[in-house]
Design a protein around this motif. Structure first.
Motif, PDB file in Angstrom:
ATOM      1  N   ARG A 193       6.122  -2.578   2.230  1.00 34.93           N
ATOM      2  CA  ARG A 193       6.372  -3.763   3.051  1.00 34.93           C
ATOM      3  C   ARG A 193       7.781  -4.328   2.926  1.00 34.93           C
ATOM      4  O   ARG A 193       8.437  -4.590   3.944  1.00 34.93           O
ATOM      5  N   SER A 194       8.264  -4.534   1.702  1.00 33.09           N
ATOM      6  CA  SER A 194       9.596  -5.141   1.585  1.00 33.09           C
ATOM      7  C   SER A 194      10.716  -4.228   2.072  1.00 33.09           C
ATOM      8  O   SER A 194      11.658  -4.708   2.718  1.00 33.09           O
ATOM      9  N   ARG A 207      -2.753   3.748  10.665  1.00 36.79           N
ATOM     10  CA  ARG A 207      -2.937   2.509  11.430  1.00 36.79           C
ATOM     11  C   ARG A 207      -2.589   1.286  10.587  1.00 36.79           C
ATOM     12  O   ARG A 207      -1.984   0.335  11.080  1.00 36.79           O
ATOM     13  N   ALA A 208      -2.925   1.318   9.293  1.00 40.62           N
ATOM     14  CA  ALA A 208      -2.618   0.197   8.402  1.00 40.62           C
ATOM     15  C   ALA A 208      -1.104   0.025   8.252  1.00 40.62           C
ATOM     16  O   ALA A 208      -0.595  -1.101   8.236  1.00 40.62           O
ATOM     17  N   TYR A 209      -0.396   1.141   8.166  1.00 42.25           N
ATOM     18  CA  TYR A 209       1.069   1.074   8.068  1.00 42.25           C
ATOM     19  C   TYR A 209       1.665   0.529   9.362  1.00 42.25           C
ATOM     20  O   TYR A 209       2.572  -0.303   9.330  1.00 42.25           O
ATOM     21  N   ARG A 210       1.165   1.013  10.486  1.00 42.26           N
ATOM     22  CA  ARG A 210       1.680   0.528  11.772  1.00 42.26           C
ATOM     23  C   ARG A 210       1.404  -0.962  11.931  1.00 42.26           C
ATOM     24  O   ARG A 210       2.246  -1.715  12.421  1.00 42.26           O
ATOM     25  N   ALA A 211       0.215  -1.393  11.485  1.00 41.19           N
ATOM     26  CA  ALA A 211      -0.128  -2.814  11.576  1.00 41.19           C
ATOM     27  C   ALA A 211       0.806  -3.652  10.712  1.00 41.19           C
ATOM     28  O   ALA A 211       1.269  -4.719  11.131  1.00 41.19           O
ATOM     29  N   TYR A 235      -0.471   0.356   1.484  1.00 41.19           N
ATOM     30  CA  TYR A 235      -0.302   1.458   0.538  1.00 41.19           C
ATOM     31  C   TYR A 235      -1.591   2.253   0.348  1.00 41.19           C
ATOM     32  O   TYR A 235      -2.653   1.685   0.070  1.00 41.19           O
ATOM     33  N   ARG A 236      -1.484   3.561   0.528  1.00 39.57           N
ATOM     34  CA  ARG A 236      -2.608   4.494   0.428  1.00 39.57           C
ATOM     35  C   ARG A 236      -3.681   4.250   1.479  1.00 39.57           C
ATOM     36  O   ARG A 236      -4.814   4.716   1.357  1.00 39.57           O
TER      37      ARG A 236
END
Length: 196
Positions: free
Chosen positions: A23-24, A170-174, A165-166
């Motif tokens: 994220r950072s 879709r979670a990363y794109r969100a 993370y992991r």
């Protein structure tokens, strides 16, 4: 916004998450891309529990590139008190990172926000109070002052950005979209043409 001499930097933005690999760094590199070359503004990131020198998570890299950022040369680093003390604005992925950052340097409490919180407050700032300044450092300081004044007066529904993370792509794109969306108004205020 490449590496600049410390004496040329007049405003430092520090992004904070846990491992400084998702994220950072996404926030750091998206901000660098949005602000463009401006030696007076330094944008960096760190993690509360980071292992120094790691590359960005590969899914975070993919997300960053899709959003127009550049992952080249990134290396994670651990959040230490000096980083918080030197920052003019600390933006964290979640409330717990904000608390950790402030605990490292109590005087930073008035200039430390979650990314989502700062985005919500920036949307409530009358644009003319920021864009009337020509100098990017003056604009950045004005934006922080205005956001600080609105803290507690403007409701922030979801102050945290979920850790992908992991998780799934879709979670990363969100997470990437949440970061970019939260910072969009701040970017526009800091880069708005003075005479437009």
């Amino acid at each position: 916004m490449g590496k600049v001499p410390r004496e040329g930097v007049r405003f430092r933005i520090l992004f904070v998450c846990t491992g400084n690999i998702c994220r950072s760094p996404l926030a750091e590199r998206l901000t660098r891309s949005a602000l463009g070359p401006c030696p007076a503004l330094q944008v960096t990131s760190a993690g509360t529990h980071a292992r120094p020198g790691l590359e960005m998570d590969r899914h975070a890299v993919r997300t960053l590139v899709r959003l127009g950022g550049d992952p080249e040369g990134f290396g994670s680093r651990l959040l230490v008190p000096a980083l918080v003390a030197e920052a003019d604005l600390v933006l964290t992925a979640a409330s717990r990172h904000r608390a950790h950052s402030v605990a490292l340097h109590l005087a930073a409490a008035t200039r430390t926000f979650t990314i989502a919180e700062f985005g919500t407050l920036a949307r409530a700032v009358p644009p003319e109070r920021v864009i009337r300044h020509r100098d990017p450092v003056c604009r950045a300081r004005a934006l922080v002052d205005e956001a600080r004044a609105l803290r507690g007066l403007v409701r922030v529904d979801e102050p945290d950005i979920a850790d992908p993370y992991r998780g799934s792509r879709r979670a990363y794109r969100a997470a990437g979209r949440s970061i970019a969306g939260a910072l969009d108004v701040a970017f526009r205020l800091l880069t708005h043409p003075r005479d437009a």
